[in-house]
Design a protein around this motif. Sequence first.
Motif, PDB file in Angstrom:
ATOM      1  N   LEU A  93       2.249   1.873  -3.406  1.00  0.00           N
ATOM      2  CA  LEU A  93       1.181   2.315  -4.298  1.00  0.00           C
ATOM      3  C   LEU A  93       0.917   3.802  -4.099  1.00  0.00           C
ATOM      4  O   LEU A  93       0.733   4.551  -5.070  1.00  0.00           O
ATOM      5  N   TRP A 119      -9.671  -1.805  -1.968  1.00  0.00           N
ATOM      6  CA  TRP A 119      -8.723  -1.842  -3.076  1.00  0.00           C
ATOM      7  C   TRP A 119      -9.253  -2.536  -4.315  1.00  0.00           C
ATOM      8  O   TRP A 119      -8.706  -2.372  -5.397  1.00  0.00           O
ATOM      9  N   ILE A 163      -2.122  -6.776  -1.201  1.00  0.00           N
ATOM     10  CA  ILE A 163      -2.432  -5.371  -1.471  1.00  0.00           C
ATOM     11  C   ILE A 163      -3.932  -5.181  -1.700  1.00  0.00           C
ATOM     12  O   ILE A 163      -4.441  -4.073  -1.558  1.00  0.00           O
ATOM     13  N   ALA A 164      -4.627  -6.262  -2.031  1.00  0.00           N
ATOM     14  CA  ALA A 164      -6.046  -6.167  -2.360  1.00  0.00           C
ATOM     15  C   ALA A 164      -6.912  -6.883  -1.332  1.00  0.00           C
ATOM     16  O   ALA A 164      -8.065  -7.196  -1.602  1.00  0.00           O
ATOM     17  N   GLN A 174      -0.263  -5.995 -13.631  1.00  0.00           N
ATOM     18  CA  GLN A 174       0.153  -6.927 -12.597  1.00  0.00           C
ATOM     19  C   GLN A 174       1.602  -6.719 -12.182  1.00  0.00           C
ATOM     20  O   GLN A 174       1.972  -6.968 -11.033  1.00  0.00           O
ATOM     21  N   ASP A 224       0.820  -1.213   0.000  1.00  0.00           N
ATOM     22  CA  ASP A 224       0.000   0.000   0.000  1.00  0.00           C
ATOM     23  C   ASP A 224       0.853   1.262   0.000  1.00  0.00           C
ATOM     24  O   ASP A 224       0.538   2.241  -0.684  1.00  0.00           O
ATOM     25  N   CYS A 238       4.930  -3.568  -6.030  1.00  0.00           N
ATOM     26  CA  CYS A 238       4.495  -2.963  -4.761  1.00  0.00           C
ATOM     27  C   CYS A 238       4.569  -3.964  -3.615  1.00  0.00           C
ATOM     28  O   CYS A 238       5.062  -3.639  -2.525  1.00  0.00           O
ATOM     29  N   THR A 239       4.072  -5.185  -3.840  1.00  0.00           N
ATOM     30  CA  THR A 239       3.988  -6.141  -2.746  1.00  0.00           C
ATOM     31  C   THR A 239       5.300  -6.856  -2.478  1.00  0.00           C
ATOM     32  O   THR A 239       5.625  -7.156  -1.325  1.00  0.00           O
ATOM     33  N   LEU A 269       1.582  -4.249  -9.347  1.00  0.00           N
ATOM     34  CA  LEU A 269       1.142  -4.825  -8.080  1.00  0.00           C
ATOM     35  C   LEU A 269       2.215  -5.732  -7.491  1.00  0.00           C
ATOM     36  O   LEU A 269       2.437  -5.743  -6.279  1.00  0.00           O
ATOM     37  N   VAL A 327      -7.469  -1.547  -7.859  1.00  0.00           N
ATOM     38  CA  VAL A 327      -6.307  -2.249  -8.394  1.00  0.00           C
ATOM     39  C   VAL A 327      -6.636  -3.128  -9.588  1.00  0.00           C
ATOM     40  O   VAL A 327      -5.736  -3.600 -10.272  1.00  0.00           O
ATOM     41  N   THR A 339       0.898 -11.250  -3.650  1.00  0.00           N
ATOM     42  CA  THR A 339       0.298 -10.145  -4.399  1.00  0.00           C
ATOM     43  C   THR A 339      -1.097  -9.826  -3.890  1.00  0.00           C
ATOM     44  O   THR A 339      -1.520  -8.665  -3.902  1.00  0.00           O
TER      45      THR A 339
END
Length: 325
Positions: free
Chosen positions: A161, A243, A237-238, A252, A158, A258-259, A255, A247, A234
Motif C-alpha cells: 500500500l 487503516w 491490512i485493516a 477491493q 501495508d 496488497c494482502t 486491497l 482503506v 484481506t
Amino acid sequence: MGEFDLIAKYFKRPVRRAALGVGDDCALLAPVPGMQLAISCDMLVQGRHFFADVDPHALGHKALAVNLSDLAASGAAPRAFTLALALPQVEEAWLQGFAQGLFALADAHGCELIGGDTTQGPLNICITVFGDVPAGQALLRSGAQAGDDIYVSGNLGDARLALEALLGYITLPAQALAAARERLERPTPRVALGTALRGIANSALDVSDGLLGDLSHILQASQVGAEIHLEEATKLIASSALWESAVSGFDQNLLQQCTLAGGDDYELCFTAAVSKRAAVQAASATAQTPVHRIGRITATPGLRVLDAQGQPVAQHWRSFDHFKF
C-alpha cells in the motif's frame, strides 16, 4: 577515505561471539555442539528494492531485517552476518546513518558483523546471515500436511500500500502513509516467533514476494494443496483502527492485491496441525507476535482462494518476481 579506513570507522567492532571477526581474510565461527548452522543471503539493489531517497538508517535496518526474516522462517537464532557493500561515492553522513540502523537491529538480536567487502559502484547491499538451530528442529517448506491450519503473523499488505502511494497510484492520509511506509522500510523480522514455533509448525517460510506466491513454494515442496479464505486474508491490512477510514474507499481489488500478492511484508507464513492450535497461540504469546489463521492445507493439489460462502474466486493476483519488470 579509502576502503579500509571506511571499514574501520563505520563497520569494525569488537568481537563478541565469533572466534575471529573483521580484519582477517576469513572470520571464524565455533560450531555449537548439537546445533546446525542456518545460512541465508539477500541482496538489495537501489531502484529495484528501495528508493534512492530512502533514509539510510531505515535502509541499514531493512538490509539486515530481510535476512533475519529468513532465519526466523527456519526457526534459527541469529549469530553473525557479513556485509558486501557497493557505494557510488563515500558520503560519511549516509554511512553513519546506515551503520547505526544496521547495528541497532543487529544488537537487538545478538548478531554481529564478522566480515564482508566494500567497493565503488551502483548502490548495492548484500548480506549473508548465519544462525543456529537445534539439529533436526529447523522449520522447512516441505513439512506441510493435509489438514494443517495455515497461519500468517502480523499484518499483510501495508508495505505494498505504501509503495502504491509513493509511486503516485493512490493517495493516503499523511498518518496512514507514514505507518505504511514504516512497514515498507523497517520490516520486523519475526525471530522470536520462529524459534517459538520449533516442534509446533510443520512448515514455514517468510512472506517476501507476496502471500500466494510464497505459499505456493510450501505447496510444491510438500506436494499438497491449500485453501485460503479471502476475507480473512484481506482483513489483515485493516486490522488496525488506523487503516479503517483510509482503506474503506479503496477498490477491493487493490486491497486483495496488497494482502495476497503485495510483497515486502516479511511476516511468517506457517502451517500446523489442528491439534496444535493452543500451542500456536502459546507461541504467539511468548513471542508477543499476533498470528492469524487464514486457511488450511488440502490433499488435493492446487491453491484455491475462497470467498465468504466458501466458493472459489478467480485468481488474477501476481506476486513479485525479481526478473519480471
